[in-house]
Design a protein around this motif. Structure first.
Motif, PDB file in Angstrom:
ATOM      1  N   MET A 604       0.696  -0.996  -0.151  1.00 32.48           N
ATOM      2  CA  MET A 604      -0.008  -0.160   0.168  1.00 32.48           C
ATOM      3  C   MET A 604       0.713   1.496   0.165  1.00 32.48           C
ATOM      4  SD  MET A 604      -2.881  -1.402   0.096  1.00 32.48           S
ATOM      5  CE  MET A 604      -3.946  -0.783   0.184  1.00 32.48           C
ATOM      6  N   ALA A 605      -0.018   2.469  -0.709  1.00 35.66           N
ATOM      7  CA  ALA A 605       1.203   3.478  -0.236  1.00 35.66           C
ATOM      8  C   ALA A 605       0.446   4.110   1.283  1.00 35.66           C
ATOM      9  CB  ALA A 605       0.645   4.379  -2.042  1.00 35.66           C
ATOM     10  N   LEU A 606       1.189   4.748   1.480  1.00 30.74           N
ATOM     11  CA  LEU A 606       0.714   5.703   2.949  1.00 30.74           C
ATOM     12  C   LEU A 606       1.152   6.684   2.711  1.00 30.74           C
ATOM     13  CD1 LEU A 606      -0.350   4.953   5.882  1.00 30.74           C
ATOM     14  CD2 LEU A 606       2.257   4.324   6.329  1.00 30.74           C
ATOM     15  N   GLU A 607       0.379   7.393   3.071  1.00 31.60           N
ATOM     16  CA  GLU A 607       0.876   9.323   3.440  1.00 31.60           C
ATOM     17  C   GLU A 607       0.507   9.650   4.790  1.00 31.60           C
ATOM     18  OE1 GLU A 607       0.683  12.531   0.555  1.00 31.60           O
ATOM     19  OE2 GLU A 607      -0.780  12.924   1.929  1.00 31.60           O
ATOM     20  N   LEU A 608       0.626   9.929   5.473  1.00 33.07           N
ATOM     21  CA  LEU A 608       0.744  10.245   7.205  1.00 33.07           C
ATOM     22  C   LEU A 608       1.732  11.295   6.979  1.00 33.07           C
ATOM     23  CD1 LEU A 608       3.305   7.132   8.278  1.00 33.07           C
ATOM     24  CD2 LEU A 608       0.863   7.372   9.101  1.00 33.07           C
ATOM     25  N   THR A 609       0.398  12.215   7.892  1.00 32.69           N
ATOM     26  CA  THR A 609       0.115  13.312   8.435  1.00 32.69           C
ATOM     27  C   THR A 609       0.618  14.045  10.440  1.00 32.69           C
ATOM     28  OG1 THR A 609      -0.753  14.141   7.036  1.00 32.69           O
ATOM     29  CG2 THR A 609      -1.109  15.902   8.364  1.00 32.69           C
ATOM     30  N   VAL A 610       1.581  14.106  10.913  1.00 31.83           N
ATOM     31  CA  VAL A 610       1.996  13.834  12.095  1.00 31.83           C
ATOM     32  C   VAL A 610       2.327  15.161  12.234  1.00 31.83           C
ATOM     33  CG1 VAL A 610       1.787  12.321  12.054  1.00 31.83           C
ATOM     34  CG2 VAL A 610       3.972  13.252  11.248  1.00 31.83           C
ATOM     35  N   PRO A 611       2.371  15.618  13.353  1.00 29.86           N
ATOM     36  CA  PRO A 611       3.226  17.384  13.842  1.00 29.86           C
ATOM     37  C   PRO A 611       4.624  16.818  13.898  1.00 29.86           C
ATOM     38  CG  PRO A 611       1.146  16.397  15.423  1.00 29.86           C
ATOM     39  CD  PRO A 611       1.521  15.094  14.344  1.00 29.86           C
ATOM     40  N   ALA A 612       5.091  17.558  14.045  1.00 28.41           N
ATOM     41  CA  ALA A 612       6.829  17.730  13.567  1.00 28.41           C
ATOM     42  C   ALA A 612       6.806  16.803  14.771  1.00 28.41           C
ATOM     43  CB  ALA A 612       6.572  19.130  13.585  1.00 28.41           C
ATOM     44  N   ASP A 613       6.518  17.227  16.384  1.00 29.24           N
ATOM     45  CA  ASP A 613       7.095  16.925  17.474  1.00 29.24           C
ATOM     46  C   ASP A 613       7.037  15.428  17.368  1.00 29.24           C
ATOM     47  OD1 ASP A 613       7.925  19.343  18.095  1.00 29.24           O
ATOM     48  OD2 ASP A 613       5.971  19.138  19.325  1.00 29.24           O
ATOM     49  N   TYR A 614       6.207  14.749  16.345  1.00 26.16           N
ATOM     50  CA  TYR A 614       6.040  12.993  17.108  1.00 26.16           C
ATOM     51  C   TYR A 614       7.003  12.441  15.275  1.00 26.16           C
ATOM     52  CZ  TYR A 614       2.706  14.636  20.204  1.00 26.16           C
ATOM     53  OH  TYR A 614       2.240  14.845  21.266  1.00 26.16           O
ATOM     54  N   SER A 634       7.635  18.695   4.992  1.00 23.71           N
ATOM     55  CA  SER A 634       6.876  19.986   5.914  1.00 23.71           C
ATOM     56  C   SER A 634       6.143  20.691   5.052  1.00 23.71           C
ATOM     57  CB  SER A 634       8.544  20.437   6.959  1.00 23.71           C
ATOM     58  OG  SER A 634       9.267  19.883   6.918  1.00 23.71           O
ATOM     59  N   ARG A 635       5.199  21.075   6.085  1.00 18.55           N
ATOM     60  CA  ARG A 635       4.005  22.093   6.206  1.00 18.55           C
ATOM     61  C   ARG A 635       3.461  22.411   6.993  1.00 18.55           C
ATOM     62  NH1 ARG A 635       0.114  18.090   2.286  1.00 18.55           N
ATOM     63  NH2 ARG A 635       1.414  17.830   0.195  1.00 18.55           N
ATOM     64  N   GLY A 636       4.158  23.820   7.182  1.00 16.08           N
ATOM     65  CA  GLY A 636       4.148  24.444   8.445  1.00 16.08           C
ATOM     66  C   GLY A 636       4.225  23.337   9.869  1.00 16.08           C
ATOM     67  N   ASP A 637       3.490  23.504  10.758  1.00 20.46           N
ATOM     68  CA  ASP A 637       4.144  22.691  12.219  1.00 20.46           C
ATOM     69  C   ASP A 637       3.730  20.653  12.145  1.00 20.46           C
ATOM     70  OD1 ASP A 637       1.539  22.764  12.296  1.00 20.46           O
ATOM     71  OD2 ASP A 637       1.134  23.243  14.243  1.00 20.46           O
ATOM     72  N   VAL A 638       3.645  20.498  10.543  1.00 19.20           N
ATOM     73  CA  VAL A 638       3.455  19.021  10.136  1.00 19.20           C
ATOM     74  C   VAL A 638       4.024  18.581   9.433  1.00 19.20           C
ATOM     75  CG1 VAL A 638       0.405  19.110  10.956  1.00 19.20           C
ATOM     76  CG2 VAL A 638       1.499  19.790   9.213  1.00 19.20           C
ATOM     77  N   ASP A 639       3.989  17.256   9.166  1.00 19.83           N
ATOM     78  CA  ASP A 639       5.560  16.689   8.297  1.00 19.83           C
ATOM     79  C   ASP A 639       4.647  15.543   7.815  1.00 19.83           C
ATOM     80  OD1 ASP A 639       7.840  18.465   8.661  1.00 19.83           O
ATOM     81  OD2 ASP A 639       8.188  16.981  10.593  1.00 19.83           O
ATOM     82  N   VAL A 640       4.447  15.918   6.001  1.00 18.27           N
ATOM     83  CA  VAL A 640       3.473  14.386   5.559  1.00 18.27           C
ATOM     84  C   VAL A 640       4.723  13.959   5.238  1.00 18.27           C
ATOM     85  CG1 VAL A 640       2.394  14.438   3.721  1.00 18.27           C
ATOM     86  CG2 VAL A 640       2.327  16.167   4.712  1.00 18.27           C
ATOM     87  N   ILE A 641       4.777  11.895   5.513  1.00 19.96           N
ATOM     88  CA  ILE A 641       5.317  11.295   4.973  1.00 19.96           C
ATOM     89  C   ILE A 641       4.713  10.134   4.431  1.00 19.96           C
ATOM     90  CG2 ILE A 641       6.900   9.320   5.837  1.00 19.96           C
ATOM     91  CD1 ILE A 641       6.204  10.765   8.495  1.00 19.96           C
ATOM     92  N   ARG A 642       5.635   9.670   3.084  1.00 21.09           N
ATOM     93  CA  ARG A 642       4.815   8.672   2.201  1.00 21.09           C
ATOM     94  C   ARG A 642       5.793   7.778   2.038  1.00 21.09           C
ATOM     95  NH1 ARG A 642       2.306  10.643  -3.128  1.00 21.09           N
ATOM     96  NH2 ARG A 642       1.263  12.738  -2.539  1.00 21.09           N
ATOM     97  N   ALA A 643       5.081   6.500   2.249  1.00 25.33           N
ATOM     98  CA  ALA A 643       6.062   5.099   2.547  1.00 25.33           C
ATOM     99  C   ALA A 643       5.697   4.033   1.418  1.00 25.33           C
ATOM    100  CB  ALA A 643       5.462   4.763   3.742  1.00 25.33           C
TER     101      ALA A 643
END
Length: 687
Positions: A604-614, A634-643
């Motif tokens: 699966m293609a996973l896209e995570l949107t998580v606060p930068a602290d985590y 990075s989008r402001g105070d959140v990070d978008v991770i693709r895996a």
């Protein structure tokens, strides 16, 4: 009701990622066109287009819903589609029959995974699109970033038709670049009043620069506009609009508009754009159809006086009876007509015709080329079937359906439930071609297979609510695929007496492994095509597809394999349908077992949107799930991770993610590809 001129019809859909605002936009369209007199809201569970109880409770669209409305003396047939990947078949079958689409993007999240999926689906069917960047009133809205993403991620040319007049909490309206006016929307009457005035001084320079880019885009499609642009002159507005329309219909540009649907801003200009830039049925290319017996190609223009040809693109169980949605590509259709199902070979009499307004009906007497209608009385019609006249048989290409990847075992709770379970599941399969049901030969359990956990959760919920069937469910399971790793050839002769009659058939098959994610290919040698009629060829292909669907060792469908029929001789007076089918399926089974079968797992293609602290904590957990991180933004105070992560590792991941991010992380999951299953999985299946 008088039928509108075909040039004044727009068959369009609304497509996007989940939560971009599709249904909210649809509700505003119905309100401003006068079809409804009260605004329905998704968050309040009052949306007209989300009429199912499951949709209203979850605040998401599950089934594509059609309606019709009028704007500027034009008739709009509108389909609101789901954004969740589990219901992607609703988008697929909608785009198959639509002439145009509105793609919606959130001004904050931009181009998201499902945005890319639905865009690719629209590319496959060459559907002209205009874009709406929605939610300009939200914190973090960035129009330029979204337009840049449309170019980078979708390889598409977005042409801004408007500039924002303020952003976030200051969003007041839009600047119309074509006529150089500022548009604001009256909040006192829910945005129904649109005021036009001069562009504010601070935006005039930016508006002139943006208009020059708009004219440059139009110049690619009109020599007069090009000449005026080179000379530094302003071409007439109508010339620019006509040029942009040509580029849009060719799918080379996508006029892009702005709005905040929840705040009732920007919808009327979008309605104008639907009329101005999306095609009528007369402007779509002729639809290719085939004559079933000869396979000769016939091109069908949108002509009410042409031969009848309609595609059944959706089937619903409506109070126990079938309601079939049809798109007419050619000819006319009336209540009481006898129709040939050229896909399955039977005939049905059409009882009644309706225009649909979400789940409400408006009865009509006749439909014609270019119309999208619903019909009752078609008992044996399924999604993807072609309807025509017996005297002029035609067959359209069916639908490209995604393969379901998650299964769950169910058992009826009581004796009464057990009796009602099979008929209820049959009706649900009418409606959804990505929902499959089978009996497990070893356990006797009923296995439901779908696109994801949410898909199957909704099915089980509908069994209880719509059909009164209570079931117990097991844990979700991965639906694997089998493939072959060696080339094998086999010659099979079946010659046996069954029920007092000799059954004979002969076939020579070649099984050849293909590259990963190539799918299943069944091909006939030229001499086989020459000697077998259309009916015999259909029998050969159906028999082999059935054999491949049952797998070789583990019962999972076969993929990434080419089955080549080298010989299938018809011996006069001896070869029978049953005999040939048996020879093909037995020959396939023996050859496949000797071709070193192995197992593939869905990735699966996973896209995570998580606060930068985590972010670090979440990234650290992915390798434990055999995940491969492909990038992070990075989008402001959140990070978008693709895996990329195997589906087997993702069950229950939402709970784990919430725990790791204090409930602030979200993710989307989309099928990517099949890959070699790990050794422990192969061992479990005895491979």
């Amino acid at each position: 009701m008088k039928a509108p001129d075909l040039s004044r019809i727009r068959n369009l859909g609304i497509i996007s990622h989940i939560d971009a605002g599709k249904t909210t936009v649809s509700e505003r369209i119905l309100f401003y066109t006068g079809e409804t007199h009260k605004l329905g809201e998704v968050h309040e569970g009052t949306a007209v287009m989300d009429w199912m109880a499951q949709e209203q409770e979850r605040g998401i669209t599950i089934t594509a819903t059609s309606t019709a409305c009028r704007w500027r003396d034009h008739w709009l047939n509108l389909i609101d589609t789901p954004g969740h990947i589990d219901f992607t078949v609703e988008v697929e079958r909608s785009l198959r029959v639509l002439d145009g689409a509105v793609a919606i993007f959130s001004a904050v999240e931009g181009v998201q995974p499902q945005s890319e999926s639905v865009w690719r689906q629209a590319d496959r069917y060459q559907v002209p699109r205009i874009c709406l960047i929605n939610k300009l009133d939200r914190v973090g809205a960035d129009v330029d970033a979204v337009i840049e993403q449309i170019g980078a991620k979708l390889a598409a040319r977005a042409v801004p038709m408007q500039l924002p007049w303020g952003l976030e909490g200051e969003f007041r309206g839009v600047i119309d670049l074509l006529i150089l006016e500022a548009l604001s929307f009256d909040e006192q009457d829910l945005g129904a009043g649109v005021s036009r005035g001069p562009i504010p001084a601070e935006l005039q320079e930016a508006a002139l620069r943006a208009r020059e880019q708009l004219i440059e885009a139009a110049a690619d499609f009109d020599d007069e506009v090009m000449a005026a642009f080179i000379d530094g002159q302003a071409p007439p507005v109508e010339k620019i609009r006509a040029a942009l329309r040509r580029g849009t219909l060719a799918c080379r540009i996508h006029p892009t508009f702005l709005g905040a649907a929840l705040r009732n801003k920007g919808i009327q200009p979008l309605l104008d754009a639907i009329v101005d830039y999306l095609p009528s049925p007369l402007e779509t290319p002729p639809v290719p159809a085939r004559e079933p017996e000869t396979e000769a190609l016939v091109e069908l223009p949108c002509d009410p006086e042409g031969p009848l040809c309609a595609l059944a693109f959706k089937v619903l169980s409506d109070e126990g009876r079938k309601l079939t949605y049809l798109r007419l590509y050619s000819g006319r259709l009336a209540a009481g007509d006898m129709l040939l199902n050229s896909t399955r070979g039977g005939e049905d009499r059409l009882a009644r015709l309706f225009l649909m307004h979400a789940h409400k009906r408006e009865r009509i007497d006749e439909a014609r080329a270019g119309d999208i209608v619903a019909a009752t009385g078609l008992k044996d019609v399924l999604t993807g079937d072609t309807l025509c006249r017996r005297e002029r048989p035609l067959r359209l290409a069916g639908l490209t359906l995604p393969e379901p990847v998650v299964s769950v075992a169910v058992e009826a709770r009581a004796v009464d439930d057990r009796e009602r379970l099979a008929p209820a599941l049959e009706k649900l399969q009418w409606e959804d071609p990505t929902f499959r049901v089978r009996e497990d030969a070893e356990t006797g359990q009923t296995i439901l297979t779908g696109m994801g956990e949410l898909h199957l959760e909704v099915v089980v919920d509908r069994l209880a609510r719509d059909f009164g069937v209570q079931v117990k469910t097991g844990r979700p399971q991965v639906v694997y695929r089998e493939t072959l790793t060696r080339l094998r050839r086999h010659h099979e002769i079946f010659d046996r007496e069954i029920d007092g009659r000799r059954q004979y058939g002969e076939a020579r098959l070649l099984l050849e492994p293909l590259g990963r994610n190539s799918g299943l290919e069944i091909a006939l040698a030229p001499q086989v095509v020459e000697t077998l009629s259309g009916a015999w060829r259909a029998l050969v292909e159906e028999s082999l597809r059935q054999a491949c669907g049952g797998g070789v060792r583990s019962g999972y469908p076969l993929t990434d394999v080419r089955v080549y029929v080298e010989e299938a001789p018809l011996v006069p007076g001896q070869t029978t349908e049953l005999g040939l089918r048996a020879a093909l399926q037995r020959g396939f089974a023996l050859a496949a077992r000797d071709a070193a079968p192995t197992l593939l797992e869905p990735v699966m293609a996973l896209e995570l949107t998580v606060p930068a602290d985590y972010t670090g904590k979440v990234l650290g957990s992915l390798p434990q799930k055999r995940g491969l991180v492909e990038g992070m933004v990075s989008r402001g105070d959140v990070d978008v991770i693709r895996a990329k992560v195997p589906l087997a590792e993702m069950f229950g991941y939402m709970t784990e993610l919430r725990s790791a991010t204090k409930g602030r992380g979200t993710y989307t999951l989309e099928f990517s590809h099949f890959d070699q299953a790990p050794p422990e999985t192969l061992k479990r299946f005895g491979l």
